[in-house]
Motif scaffolding. Structure first.
Motif, PDB file in Angstrom:
ATOM      1  N   ALA A  97       0.833  -1.203   0.000  1.00  0.00           N
ATOM      2  CA  ALA A  97       0.000   0.000   0.000  1.00  0.00           C
ATOM      3  C   ALA A  97       0.867   1.253   0.000  1.00  0.00           C
ATOM      4  CB  ALA A  97      -0.922  -0.009   1.224  1.00  0.00           C
ATOM      5  N   VAL A  98       1.913   1.265   0.819  1.00  0.00           N
ATOM      6  CA  VAL A  98       2.762   2.455   0.908  1.00  0.00           C
ATOM      7  C   VAL A  98       3.465   2.712  -0.425  1.00  0.00           C
ATOM      8  CG1 VAL A  98       4.824   3.399   1.971  1.00  0.00           C
ATOM      9  CG2 VAL A  98       3.079   2.348   3.390  1.00  0.00           C
ATOM     10  N   TYR A  99       4.006   1.636  -1.046  1.00  0.00           N
ATOM     11  CA  TYR A  99       4.705   1.848  -2.320  1.00  0.00           C
ATOM     12  C   TYR A  99       3.755   2.291  -3.416  1.00  0.00           C
ATOM     13  CZ  TYR A  99       9.337   0.579  -0.911  1.00  0.00           C
ATOM     14  OH  TYR A  99      10.561   0.594  -0.324  1.00  0.00           O
ATOM     15  N   LEU A 100       2.517   1.748  -3.407  1.00  0.00           N
ATOM     16  CA  LEU A 100       1.544   2.200  -4.401  1.00  0.00           C
ATOM     17  C   LEU A 100       1.271   3.685  -4.225  1.00  0.00           C
ATOM     18  CD1 LEU A 100      -0.970  -0.774  -4.571  1.00  0.00           C
ATOM     19  CD2 LEU A 100       0.531   0.055  -6.377  1.00  0.00           C
ATOM     20  N   LEU A 101       1.156   4.092  -2.955  1.00  0.00           N
ATOM     21  CA  LEU A 101       0.893   5.501  -2.663  1.00  0.00           C
ATOM     22  C   LEU A 101       2.067   6.379  -3.124  1.00  0.00           C
ATOM     23  CD1 LEU A 101      -1.489   6.862  -1.176  1.00  0.00           C
ATOM     24  CD2 LEU A 101       0.007   7.044   0.804  1.00  0.00           C
ATOM     25  N   LEU A 102       3.298   5.917  -2.801  1.00  0.00           N
ATOM     26  CA  LEU A 102       4.477   6.672  -3.232  1.00  0.00           C
ATOM     27  C   LEU A 102       4.524   6.770  -4.753  1.00  0.00           C
ATOM     28  CD1 LEU A 102       7.399   5.362  -0.962  1.00  0.00           C
ATOM     29  CD2 LEU A 102       6.306   7.600  -0.912  1.00  0.00           C
ATOM     30  N   SER A 103       4.230   5.639  -5.441  1.00  0.00           N
ATOM     31  CA  SER A 103       4.256   5.636  -6.901  1.00  0.00           C
ATOM     32  C   SER A 103       3.258   6.641  -7.457  1.00  0.00           C
ATOM     33  CB  SER A 103       3.923   4.244  -7.439  1.00  0.00           C
ATOM     34  OG  SER A 103       4.879   3.318  -7.017  1.00  0.00           O
ATOM     35  N   LEU A 104       2.040   6.630  -6.862  1.00  0.00           N
ATOM     36  CA  LEU A 104       1.008   7.574  -7.310  1.00  0.00           C
ATOM     37  C   LEU A 104       1.473   9.011  -7.127  1.00  0.00           C
ATOM     38  CD1 LEU A 104      -2.376   6.090  -6.086  1.00  0.00           C
ATOM     39  CD2 LEU A 104      -1.664   6.587  -8.423  1.00  0.00           C
ATOM     40  N   LEU A 105       2.088   9.292  -5.961  1.00  0.00           N
ATOM     41  CA  LEU A 105       2.543  10.652  -5.676  1.00  0.00           C
ATOM     42  C   LEU A 105       3.591  11.102  -6.688  1.00  0.00           C
ATOM     43  CD1 LEU A 105       2.923  10.822  -1.784  1.00  0.00           C
ATOM     44  CD2 LEU A 105       1.532  12.294  -3.257  1.00  0.00           C
ATOM     45  N   ILE A 106       4.572  10.208  -6.965  1.00  0.00           N
ATOM     46  CA  ILE A 106       5.633  10.562  -7.911  1.00  0.00           C
ATOM     47  C   ILE A 106       5.046  10.782  -9.296  1.00  0.00           C
ATOM     48  CG2 ILE A 106       7.735   9.743  -9.037  1.00  0.00           C
ATOM     49  CD1 ILE A 106       8.311   8.189  -6.433  1.00  0.00           C
ATOM     50  N   SER A 107       4.155   9.850  -9.725  1.00  0.00           N
ATOM     51  CA  SER A 107       3.540  10.005 -11.038  1.00  0.00           C
ATOM     52  C   SER A 107       2.792  11.326 -11.129  1.00  0.00           C
ATOM     53  CB  SER A 107       2.552   8.878 -11.311  1.00  0.00           C
ATOM     54  OG  SER A 107       3.209   7.660 -11.309  1.00  0.00           O
ATOM     55  N   PHE A 108       2.040  11.635 -10.080  1.00  0.00           N
ATOM     56  CA  PHE A 108       1.255  12.868 -10.076  1.00  0.00           C
ATOM     57  C   PHE A 108       2.170  14.083 -10.214  1.00  0.00           C
ATOM     58  CE2 PHE A 108      -0.751  16.363  -7.676  1.00  0.00           C
ATOM     59  CZ  PHE A 108      -1.905  16.504  -8.436  1.00  0.00           C
ATOM     60  N   GLY A 109       3.215  14.123  -9.372  1.00  0.00           N
ATOM     61  CA  GLY A 109       4.143  15.253  -9.406  1.00  0.00           C
ATOM     62  C   GLY A 109       4.816  15.389 -10.754  1.00  0.00           C
TER      63      GLY A 109
END
Lengths: 351, 329
Positions: free
Chosen positions: B303-315
């Motif tokens: 869950a944490v890595y998915l969240l981090l991935s989403l954040l990086i993609s978004f940025g």
């Protein structure tokens, strides 16, 4: 910046064409000479090549290649029984030979599939034994290079059909299939391989019927396949997108069915387009197999730890051991990446 | 007749899809149910209630102090912060180093090109884990003792004890840099970075830089030669041509691939578990070892890595929208 002129004449002007360039040349040459001198001094001049731990400990500023001379067999074959190590050696040769044969576009014929099946069967037969008078070797004792190459090859071979389904699924006209495929791909690509391997090694045992302990090798392979398939699927999808949609429409107008169009017209072109990207993925998978060390399989990286970690005599020379397996990985991966470049040129030159 | 057949086809499609959804849901329910049954049979408790219990292990480094009496959730938070603490500097270093090497691979100087090409081919073709383990071994065994550190630059000391670098401090005269000093018992002052931290940041940066270099090179090659010639005609120097004409256009090609590379860098930081840096995966691994809650811990990692991935993609997508050509998607 582009069209960099090639050849010795261009090099001369690049090296000495202006005062600034000459200065850069002198500085870089000095740097290379300094680095080269230290590497040669450490790696060759002061190095010990004999399997002689006393001599290795005595030398101050030199490499101890003796550790490779002494330990190359456990490094390359892990805990496989010593007298039987000719078997993994042949197994590696068989897989490598079939891989090299399939690397040649002329041999892309139907007989490659049965050939691969036979090679994989021979691989498992040689490694596992238990028939034809070969002593049986449990998978827990498999290790080293055969495991690295075997995991990569079998992992990719099993992941490919799944990837194909996922790629077609992601482009499907059925929203449910599309959503499921896309979710799977994005989910797996969003998490580290290590978490997938943890899942395979900790969780899969809970799902098997009581009393039957699935082999750790099988579990790790399952994790690797599920992971690699998501990456391959995106590569294949890229290829599918690059085939003009008109071809599908024309073929269907000519009376082809939905599946024959995909199978006979779209897929062959799509796969040909993405062969270089697939080769890159092969290199990535080969490197990724090193991670199975973390969940307790002794492939090349793990076998090194096994060979040196428990031996106080040779433990101080870990660095030389790492350099040895780094060279093995490098030769495999660099070879594959050169092949990818060659193939890209050949395929783009072909009509 | 044709319409009837296609209507039947539509019904069939929906029926198959409904069955597929049922199969997936049933499969998921069975997997979870069965796993819980097995766990219960083995006497292992399940659920996330353990997060509030004391962890029983301590974390040696990081921005969040953590000792054994504090609850598991704080351990995971400390691990997550350590992941970010390693991934962000590694991302910055790898982009800077990778950009320089990528430009170097196209430089009109054969030696420079050769060195940069050698760097890329050497680092790209050896597994990151092998490089990390090699670095960790070198840090722990080949460097001098902390009492006799190597002086890399003024105020930068390297030894078995780690790396000491100047660090900004707020003092009486406002903000100033505190430089580490060498004393009789090793280096003091500045920021002391542990060998594990140095290993993971350096290893990730060097490895990722090889891939960033290839991305930058492809981006630069995608800019048409005419643009460079136009820059020359305007009297721009080679550095100005690169900075004003080539790089801004190359960014359009570079940014999407770079996003992928930053995502894999973040995921690769999970390999720190193998060199003893206490990031998220390492904390989860220790937790599984102490209480056997594998299912929960792996769910947290994912869950944490998915969240981090989403954040990086978004940025990065926001940034991509800024560099993209106007009027283009």
């Amino acid at each position: 910046m582009r069209n960099v002129a090639q050849g010795p004449i261009a090099w001369r002007s690049e090296l000495w064409g202006s005062p600034l360039r000459s200065l850069a040349t002198v500085m870089l040459l000095a740097l290379l000479a300094w680095g080269g001198f230290h590497v040669v001094e450490w790696g060759i001049v002061h190095a010990v090549f004999r399997a002689d731990a006393e001599a290795c400990r005595a030398v101050q500023h030199g490499a101890c290649w003796g550790v490779v001379a002494e330990k190359w067999r456990p490094m390359l074959f892990g805990r496989f029984p010593y007298e039987e190590q000719w078997r993994p050696a042949i197994a590696v040769v068989v897989l490598s030979a079939v891989t090299m044969l399939s690397a040649w576009p002329r041999s892309w014929r139907w007989w490659l599939v049965p050939l691969w099946a036979a090679a994989l069967l021979l691989f498992v037969l040689l490694m596992r034994g238990g028939v034809l008078g070969l002593a049986q070797v449990p998978t827990s004792r498999w290790g080293g290079l055969p495991l690295t190459i075997g995991l990569a090859v079998v992992g990719l071979a099993l992941a490919f059909p799944l990837a194909l389904l996922l790629a077609l699924g992601r482009r499907s006209g059925w929203p449910v299939v599309r959503t499921l495929s896309a979710s799977y791909i994005e989910l797996v690509r969003g998490v580290p391989l290590i978490s997938v391997l943890f899942m395979a090694s900790f969780l899969l045992p809970l799902l098997w019927p009581a009393g039957w302990q699935p082999d750790v090798l099988v579990r790790v392979l399952a994790g690797l396949v599920l992971f690699v398939a998501a990456y391959l699927a995106e590569i294949i999808r890229g290829g599918l997108q690059a085939v003009p949609r008109e071809q599908t429409e024309v073929a269907m107008a000519l009376g082809f069915g939905r599946w024959p169009v995909q199978r006979d017209i779209v897929l062959p072109q799509a796969l040909r387009l993405v062969v270089p990207a697939l080769t890159n993925s092969v290199v990535g998978t080969l490197k990724d197999t090193s991670l199975v060390t973390v969940v307790g399989l002794f492939e090349l990286t793990g076998a090194l730890g096994l060979a040196l970690g428990g031996d106080p005599t040779w433990r101080p020379f870990y660095l030389e051991g790492y350099l040895f397996i780094a060279v093995v990985y490098w030769v495999l991966c660099f070879g594959l990446s050169r092949y990818s470049v060659w193939l890209e040129k050949r395929l783009s030159a072909a009509p | 007749m044709n319409g009837g057949a296609s209507r039947r086809g539509v019904w069939l499609a929906w029926a198959v899809q409904a069955l597929l959804v049922l199969a997936v849901v049933a499969g998921a329910v069975w997997v979870v149910h069965h796993a819980l049954e097995v766990l219960r049979a083995r006497g292992v408790r399940s659920g996330f209630d353990f997060l509030t219990e004391p962890a029983g292990f301590s974390i040696s480094e990081g921005w969040l102090d953590f000792d054994a009496s504090q609850p598991f959730w704080r351990a995971f938070l400390a691990g997550l912060i350590n992941t970010v603490r390693a991934a962000v500097p590694a991302a910055i270093f790898s982009v800077v180093l990778g950009t320089l090497i990528g430009i170097g691979r196209l430089a009109p100087h054969v030696l420079l090109r050769g060195i940069c090409t050698a760097y890329v081919e050497l680092l790209r073709n050896v597994p990151l884990l092998v490089q990390l383990l090699m670095l960790a071994f070198a840090m722990a065994n080949l460097l001098p003792d902390p009492t006799e550190p190597l002086r890399l630059l003024p105020g930068v000391w390297l030894s078995k004890g780690g790396l000491s670098v100047p660090w900004p401090m707020v003092g009486e005269g406002g903000l100033h840099f505190e430089f580490p000093e060498r004393g009789d018992f090793g280096v003091s002052g500045g920021a002391a970075l542990s060998p594990e931290y140095v290993t993971i940041v350096a290893g990730l940066s060097f490895y990722s830089a090889a891939f960033v270099a290839e991305i930058v090179r492809a981006g630069i090659l995608s800019v048409s030669q005419g643009q460079v010639l136009a820059g020359q005609a305007l009297g721009l120097s080679p550095v100005q041509q690169l900075r004003i004409v080539v790089l801004p256009q190359a960014l359009r090609v570079i940014v999407p691939s770079l996003t992928n590379q930053l995502l894999s860098l973040t995921k690769n930081s999970s390999l720190a578990v193998a060199v003893g840096y206490p990031e998220l995966v390492s904390v989860a691994n220790t937790t599984i070892g102490s209480n056997g809650r594998a299912f929960e811990c792996i769910a947290i990692i994912m869950a944490v890595y998915l969240l981090l991935s989403l954040l990086i993609s978004f940025g990065m997508n926001r940034y991509n929208a800024r560099v993209a050509l106007r009027g283009w998607r």
